[in-house]
Scaffold this motif. Structure first.
Motif, PDB file in Angstrom:
ATOM      1  N   TYR A  21      -6.244  48.128 -47.050  1.00 54.03           N
ATOM      2  CA  TYR A  21      -4.845  48.585 -47.348  1.00 54.03           C
ATOM      3  C   TYR A  21      -5.108  48.764 -48.858  1.00 54.03           C
ATOM      4  N   GLY A  22      -3.987  49.559 -49.440  1.00 52.88           N
ATOM      5  CA  GLY A  22      -3.830  49.848 -51.009  1.00 52.88           C
ATOM      6  C   GLY A  22      -4.411  50.962 -51.203  1.00 52.88           C
ATOM      7  N   SER A  23      -4.551  51.122 -52.421  1.00 48.56           N
ATOM      8  CA  SER A  23      -5.092  52.512 -53.204  1.00 48.56           C
ATOM      9  C   SER A  23      -5.960  52.082 -54.294  1.00 48.56           C
ATOM     10  N   ASP A  24      -6.635  50.881 -54.290  1.00 48.60           N
ATOM     11  CA  ASP A  24      -7.357  50.638 -55.254  1.00 48.60           C
ATOM     12  C   ASP A  24      -8.813  51.610 -55.337  1.00 48.60           C
ATOM     13  N   ARG A 101      -1.776  52.967 -40.849  1.00 45.79           N
ATOM     14  CA  ARG A 101      -2.230  53.532 -42.415  1.00 45.79           C
ATOM     15  C   ARG A 101      -3.142  54.496 -42.539  1.00 45.79           C
ATOM     16  N   ARG A 104      -9.294  54.540 -44.805  1.00 41.71           N
ATOM     17  CA  ARG A 104     -10.078  54.788 -45.983  1.00 41.71           C
ATOM     18  C   ARG A 104     -11.416  54.646 -45.720  1.00 41.71           C
TER      19      ARG A 104
END
Length: 113
Positions: A21-24, A101, A104
């Motif tokens: 998760y996240g956008s790193d 979500r 990625r």
């Protein structure tokens, strides 16, 4: 420690983690090959057999070799059905249509494996 007992050795954990998760920013495919699979907690490895084309999804949480570099894992893997090697490989954080979500992805290069 008693006589004949050996000290337990452990492998160091990965230096970085890329969460599902996240956008790193994600590593490039070439960089990801040199990371242990454990650096991608809860990710899937989507592997297409280079001989028969069948797909296999392997989850990091269920992988027993997760502390080895991904490059080494792919070098050791053979498809159970036909003995083929890993062809096209992607790391996926989730599955299209099943994840709430955004998925990625990291495409791993075939060269160098």
């Amino acid at each position: 420690m008693g006589p004949g007992a050996r000290p337990m050795t452990t492998r160091p954990g990965p230096k970085r983690h890329w969460r599902s998760y996240g956008s790193d920013p994600l590593p490039s495919g070439a960089e990801a090959l040199d990371e242990p699979f454990s650096a991608f907690p809860s990710w899937f490895m989507r592997i297409e057999c280079d001989r028969c084309g069948k797909l296999q999804l392997v989850n990091q949480a269920h992988m027993r070799w997760d502390n080895l570099p991904i490059r080494t894992i792919l070098d050791r893997m053979l498809h159970d059905g036909c003995g083929g090697r890993a062809g096209r490989v992607e790391l996926l954080a989730g599955i299209e249509g099943a994840s709430s979500r955004p998925v990625r992805k990291i495409a791993l290069p075939a060269a160098g494996r």
